[in-house]
Design a protein around this motif. Structure first.
Motif, PDB file in Angstrom:
ATOM      1  N   ASN A 159       0.827  -1.206   0.000  1.00 45.63           N
ATOM      2  CA  ASN A 159       0.000   0.000   0.000  1.00 45.63           C
ATOM      3  C   ASN A 159       0.863   1.259   0.000  1.00 45.63           C
ATOM      4  O   ASN A 159       1.216   1.795   1.045  1.00 45.63           O
ATOM      5  N   HIS A 160       1.235   1.701  -1.184  1.00 44.42           N
ATOM      6  CA  HIS A 160       1.961   2.958  -1.348  1.00 44.42           C
ATOM      7  C   HIS A 160       1.372   3.678  -2.558  1.00 44.42           C
ATOM      8  O   HIS A 160       0.550   3.116  -3.301  1.00 44.42           O
ATOM      9  N   LEU A 161       1.783   4.924  -2.759  1.00 43.39           N
ATOM     10  CA  LEU A 161       1.158   5.756  -3.796  1.00 43.39           C
ATOM     11  C   LEU A 161       1.324   5.162  -5.184  1.00 43.39           C
ATOM     12  O   LEU A 161       0.386   5.172  -5.989  1.00 43.39           O
ATOM     13  N   ALA A 162       2.511   4.641  -5.507  1.00 43.38           N
ATOM     14  CA  ALA A 162       2.736   4.082  -6.837  1.00 43.38           C
ATOM     15  C   ALA A 162       1.750   2.955  -7.136  1.00 43.38           C
ATOM     16  O   ALA A 162       1.183   2.888  -8.243  1.00 43.38           O
ATOM     17  N   ASN A 163       1.512   2.069  -6.169  1.00 44.14           N
ATOM     18  CA  ASN A 163       0.551   0.986  -6.371  1.00 44.14           C
ATOM     19  C   ASN A 163      -0.882   1.501  -6.444  1.00 44.14           C
ATOM     20  O   ASN A 163      -1.703   0.993  -7.216  1.00 44.14           O
ATOM     21  N   GLN A 164      -1.199   2.507  -5.631  1.00 41.88           N
ATOM     22  CA  GLN A 164      -2.548   3.073  -5.684  1.00 41.88           C
ATOM     23  C   GLN A 164      -2.839   3.676  -7.057  1.00 41.88           C
ATOM     24  O   GLN A 164      -3.931   3.504  -7.602  1.00 41.88           O
ATOM     25  N   ARG A 221      -0.872  -7.193 -17.672  1.00 45.25           N
ATOM     26  CA  ARG A 221      -0.721  -8.484 -18.350  1.00 45.25           C
ATOM     27  C   ARG A 221      -0.227  -8.328 -19.785  1.00 45.25           C
ATOM     28  O   ARG A 221       0.379  -9.250 -20.340  1.00 45.25           O
ATOM     29  N   THR A 222      -0.502  -7.174 -20.384  1.00 46.25           N
ATOM     30  CA  THR A 222      -0.071  -6.975 -21.775  1.00 46.25           C
ATOM     31  C   THR A 222       1.221  -6.176 -21.889  1.00 46.25           C
ATOM     32  O   THR A 222       1.858  -6.187 -22.938  1.00 46.25           O
ATOM     33  N   GLU A 223       1.589  -5.475 -20.825  1.00 51.24           N
ATOM     34  CA  GLU A 223       2.844  -4.719 -20.841  1.00 51.24           C
ATOM     35  C   GLU A 223       4.013  -5.658 -20.562  1.00 51.24           C
ATOM     36  O   GLU A 223       3.948  -6.501 -19.671  1.00 51.24           O
ATOM     37  N   LYS A 224       5.090  -5.502 -21.308  1.00 54.04           N
ATOM     38  CA  LYS A 224       6.266  -6.358 -21.100  1.00 54.04           C
ATOM     39  C   LYS A 224       7.014  -5.955 -19.835  1.00 54.04           C
ATOM     40  O   LYS A 224       7.229  -6.764 -18.944  1.00 54.04           O
ATOM     41  N   VAL A 225       7.441  -4.683 -19.758  1.00 54.04           N
ATOM     42  CA  VAL A 225       8.236  -4.246 -18.603  1.00 54.04           C
ATOM     43  C   VAL A 225       7.771  -2.907 -18.027  1.00 54.04           C
ATOM     44  O   VAL A 225       8.137  -2.567 -16.901  1.00 54.04           O
ATOM     45  N   PHE A 226       6.968  -2.129 -18.761  1.00 56.09           N
ATOM     46  CA  PHE A 226       6.609  -0.790 -18.291  1.00 56.09           C
ATOM     47  C   PHE A 226       5.463  -0.839 -17.288  1.00 56.09           C
ATOM     48  O   PHE A 226       4.535  -1.632 -17.413  1.00 56.09           O
ATOM     49  N   SER A 227       5.549   0.050 -16.294  1.00 57.72           N
ATOM     50  CA  SER A 227       4.401   0.322 -15.425  1.00 57.72           C
ATOM     51  C   SER A 227       4.427   1.815 -15.090  1.00 57.72           C
ATOM     52  O   SER A 227       5.504   2.416 -14.984  1.00 57.72           O
ATOM     53  N   PRO A 228       3.257   2.450 -14.969  1.00 57.84           N
ATOM     54  CA  PRO A 228       3.213   3.866 -14.603  1.00 57.84           C
ATOM     55  C   PRO A 228       3.991   4.097 -13.311  1.00 57.84           C
ATOM     56  O   PRO A 228       3.910   3.298 -12.378  1.00 57.84           O
ATOM     57  N   ALA A 229       4.735   5.205 -13.273  1.00 52.91           N
ATOM     58  CA  ALA A 229       5.622   5.426 -12.116  1.00 52.91           C
ATOM     59  C   ALA A 229       5.777   6.916 -11.841  1.00 52.91           C
ATOM     60  O   ALA A 229       5.585   7.754 -12.736  1.00 52.91           O
ATOM     61  N   PRO A 230       6.139   7.261 -10.591  1.00 54.70           N
ATOM     62  CA  PRO A 230       6.338   8.674 -10.244  1.00 54.70           C
ATOM     63  C   PRO A 230       7.675   9.205 -10.750  1.00 54.70           C
ATOM     64  O   PRO A 230       8.673   8.485 -10.766  1.00 54.70           O
ATOM     65  N   ALA A 231       7.672  10.485 -11.146  1.00 58.51           N
ATOM     66  CA  ALA A 231       8.902  11.138 -11.588  1.00 58.51           C
ATOM     67  C   ALA A 231       9.566  11.894 -10.440  1.00 58.51           C
ATOM     68  O   ALA A 231      10.749  12.215 -10.519  1.00 58.51           O
ATOM     69  N   ASN A 232       8.825  12.197  -9.421  1.00 58.42           N
ATOM     70  CA  ASN A 232       9.403  12.827  -8.223  1.00 58.42           C
ATOM     71  C   ASN A 232       8.925  12.070  -6.996  1.00 58.42           C
ATOM     72  O   ASN A 232       8.019  11.236  -7.070  1.00 58.42           O
ATOM     73  N   ARG A 233       9.531  12.340  -5.877  1.00 57.89           N
ATOM     74  CA  ARG A 233       9.252  11.581  -4.657  1.00 57.89           C
ATOM     75  C   ARG A 233       9.085  12.526  -3.474  1.00 57.89           C
ATOM     76  O   ARG A 233       9.803  13.519  -3.354  1.00 57.89           O
ATOM     77  N   LEU A 234       8.131  12.194  -2.601  1.00 59.37           N
ATOM     78  CA  LEU A 234       7.961  12.918  -1.344  1.00 59.37           C
ATOM     79  C   LEU A 234       8.148  11.949  -0.180  1.00 59.37           C
ATOM     80  O   LEU A 234       7.800  10.770  -0.287  1.00 59.37           O
ATOM     81  N   SER A 244       5.636   5.259 -21.254  1.00 58.06           N
ATOM     82  CA  SER A 244       7.094   5.316 -21.175  1.00 58.06           C
ATOM     83  C   SER A 244       7.645   6.647 -21.674  1.00 58.06           C
ATOM     84  O   SER A 244       8.538   7.237 -21.060  1.00 58.06           O
ATOM     85  N   ASP A 245       7.112   7.146 -22.772  1.00 53.56           N
ATOM     86  CA  ASP A 245       7.597   8.401 -23.343  1.00 53.56           C
ATOM     87  C   ASP A 245       7.342   9.567 -22.389  1.00 53.56           C
ATOM     88  O   ASP A 245       8.197  10.442 -22.195  1.00 53.56           O
ATOM     89  N   ALA A 246       6.160   9.597 -21.795  1.00 54.96           N
ATOM     90  CA  ALA A 246       5.826  10.675 -20.865  1.00 54.96           C
ATOM     91  C   ALA A 246       6.698  10.622 -19.620  1.00 54.96           C
ATOM     92  O   ALA A 246       7.182  11.655 -19.139  1.00 54.96           O
ATOM     93  N   LEU A 247       6.941   9.419 -19.087  1.00 49.90           N
ATOM     94  CA  LEU A 247       7.772   9.292 -17.888  1.00 49.90           C
ATOM     95  C   LEU A 247       9.203   9.728 -18.167  1.00 49.90           C
ATOM     96  O   LEU A 247       9.819  10.439 -17.357  1.00 49.90           O
ATOM     97  N   ARG A 248       9.734   9.325 -19.315  1.00 56.31           N
ATOM     98  CA  ARG A 248      11.091   9.756 -19.684  1.00 56.31           C
ATOM     99  C   ARG A 248      11.164  11.277 -19.788  1.00 56.31           C
ATOM    100  O   ARG A 248      12.136  11.903 -19.358  1.00 56.31           O
ATOM    101  N   THR A 249      10.132  11.878 -20.379  1.00 52.93           N
ATOM    102  CA  THR A 249      10.124  13.326 -20.568  1.00 52.93           C
ATOM    103  C   THR A 249      10.034  14.053 -19.231  1.00 52.93           C
ATOM    104  O   THR A 249      10.740  15.045 -19.005  1.00 52.93           O
ATOM    105  N   LEU A 250       9.181  13.585 -18.326  1.00 59.87           N
ATOM    106  CA  LEU A 250       9.087  14.202 -17.000  1.00 59.87           C
ATOM    107  C   LEU A 250      10.416  14.129 -16.263  1.00 59.87           C
ATOM    108  O   LEU A 250      10.849  15.110 -15.644  1.00 59.87           O
ATOM    109  N   ASN A 251      11.068  12.967 -16.331  1.00 63.54           N
ATOM    110  CA  ASN A 251      12.381  12.823 -15.680  1.00 63.54           C
ATOM    111  C   ASN A 251      13.395  13.785 -16.276  1.00 63.54           C
ATOM    112  O   ASN A 251      14.216  14.372 -15.555  1.00 63.54           O
ATOM    113  N   ARG A 252      13.329  13.975 -17.594  1.00 66.87           N
ATOM    114  CA  ARG A 252      14.259  14.915 -18.250  1.00 66.87           C
ATOM    115  C   ARG A 252      13.951  16.354 -17.837  1.00 66.87           C
ATOM    116  O   ARG A 252      14.862  17.131 -17.545  1.00 66.87           O
TER     117      ARG A 252
END
Length: 327
Positions: free
Chosen positions: A115-120, A134-147, A161-169
Motif C-alpha cells: 500500500n503505497h502511492l505508486a501501487n494506488q 498483463r499486456t505490458e512487457k516491462v513498463f508500469s506507470p511510475a512517479p517522476a518525483n518523490r515525497l 514510457s515516453d511521458a515518464l522519460r520526458t518528465l524525468n528529463r
C-alpha cells in the motif's frame, strides 16, 4: 524459444535494461551472458547497450521452462488492490498529478511493499482500463518525483514510457519548478536565497549542511519567501531549486528556522515549541506540503504543458495549525 515484439512503452530502452525487467530473477551476469549467446534482435546479435525501437523483434533462444523460471515473480502471492487515498489534481492521456496524503509512501520499502502511492495509482489506472499489466512487457506507470512519507502534496506520474522519460528529463533540466508551503520556527522577515552543500549520512538517515565553499557533499539552493507572520513562527513558501534528500528541512534548520514539528533537525527553543504544538494540535512530524508545480520551456511530447501551473490545497491539519498560530 520466445519472440517478443517491442511496443511503444518498451522502446528507447537499452537491451540489457529491458531484459533485466523482463527476466527479473536473472542476475546481471546472467543477463550479459544471455545477450552474448541467446538473444537476437531482428535476427542479429546486438550489444548490451543497443537501444530498442518500436517494432523490433527480440528472440530469446531459451527454453520455455528457463524463461518462466527467470521471469516468475519473486513472490507468487497476488497483491490485493490498494485502497485509493490520493486525489487527482490533473490527468490527461500522458500524465497524472496526484495529491499525496500524509503517512503514505511514494514508493514501497522493505516494511511496506503493497500500500503505497505508486501501487494506488497503478490500481486506479487498471480500474479505468488505461493500464493492463498483463499486456505490458516491462513498463508500469511510475512517479517522476518523490515525497517523504509525512510530506503531503503533488507527485508527478508518467502514464506511458515516453511521458515518464520526458518528465524525468524536465526535472533533470530544471524545467519544472517545485514550490512548498511550510511553517518555520521563529520570525522570518525577508526573502532568503540560501546556498550550501549537503551530505547524506545513510546510517542515521540524516543530512549535514556545509558552507558553499566547502568540498563535502553536493551543491544545494533553496529560496525561502515569508508569506505571513505567526505566533513565534512564519508561514513561508519554499522554491526547491535543487531537490536533495531532506534539503528543505536541513537547510532551514541550519539558519535557525527549522520546519515546525520536525524533531529530527529542530534544536534548542524550537524543540520546546514543537512540544507545545504537539499538545495543542497533535503535530508529531514535519509540516511540509508540496504546494505548486510550474512547467516552463517544455518541448517534446509534453510541450503542451508549457506555462501550466498546478496547485494542491493545504491539508486540513495544516489549515488547523495555521489558524491556531494566527491567534
Amino acid at each position: 524459444m520466445q519472440k517478443i515484439k517491442v511496443t511503444a512503452n518498451d522502446s528507447k530502452r537499452r537491451l540489457d535494461r529491458f531484459l533485466r525487467k523482463y527476466l527479473e530473477r536473472a542476475t546481471l551476469g546472467s543477463i550479459y551472458k544471455i545477450i552474448r549467446k541467446d538473444v537476437k534482435v531482428n535476427g542479429q546479435r546486438k550489444d548490451n547497450n543497443y537501444v530498442l525501437e518500436e517494432g523490433d523483434e527480440i528472440t530469446l533462444y531459451l527454453s520455455d521452462e528457463r524463461i518462466a523460471a527467470l521471469s516468475a515473480p519473486k513472490k507468487a502471492a497476488s497483491r490485493r488492490k490498494s485502497k485509493k487515498t490520493f486525489t487527482v489534481i490533473y490527468e490527461d492521456d500522458n500524465i497524472l498529478i496526484a495529491n499525496k496524503p500524509f503517512g503514505l509512501l511514494t514508493h514501497g520499502d522493505r516494511n511496506e511493499k503493497k500500500n503505497h502511492l505508486a501501487n494506488q495509482v497503478k490500481d486506479y489506472l487498471i480500474e479505468k482500463g488505461e493500464y493492463n499489466p498483463r499486456t505490458e512487457k516491462v513498463f508500469s506507470p511510475a512517479p517522476a518525483n518523490r515525497l517523504d512519507r509525512n510530506t503531503t502534496g503533488l507527485v508527478l506520474f508518467g502514464k506511458n514510457s515516453d511521458a515518464l522519460r520526458t518528465l524525468n528529463r524536465y526535472i533533470r533540466e530544471d524545467r519544472i519548478s517545485k514550490f512548498y508551503r511550510t511553517i518555520v520556527y521563529g520570525n522570518l522577515e525577508k526573502k532568503l536565497e540560501l546556498h550550501g552543500r549537503l551530505e547524506k549520512d545513510s546510517d542515521t538517515n540524516t543530512v549535514a549542511i556545509y558552507d558553499v565553499n566547502e568540498t563535502e557533499g553536493r551543491a544545494i539552493e533553496t529560496i525561502v519567501t515569508p508569506i505571513q507572520p505567526l505566533r513565534n513562527s512564519t508561514l513561508v513558501e519554499v522554491d526547491l531549486v535543487t531537490g536533495r534528500t531532506h534539503q528543505i528541512r536541513a537547510h532551514l534548520a541550519s539558519i535557525g528556522h527549522p520546519v515546525i514539528g520536525d524533531s529530527k533537525y529542530a534544536k534548542g527553543p524550537a524543540k520546546g515549541f514543537n512540544h507545545r504544538l504537539y499538545e495543542s494540535c497533535h503535530l508529531s512530524t514535519q509540516l511540509l506540503h508540496s504546494f505548486r508545480l510550474e512547467f516552463r520551456n517544455c518541448d517534446g511530447p509534453l510541450e503542451y504543458l508549457n506555462g501550466r501551473v498546478f496547485e494542491a490545497p493545504l491539508p486540513e491539519q495544516f489549515e488547523e495549525i495555521l489558524e491556531e498560530l494566527s491567534k
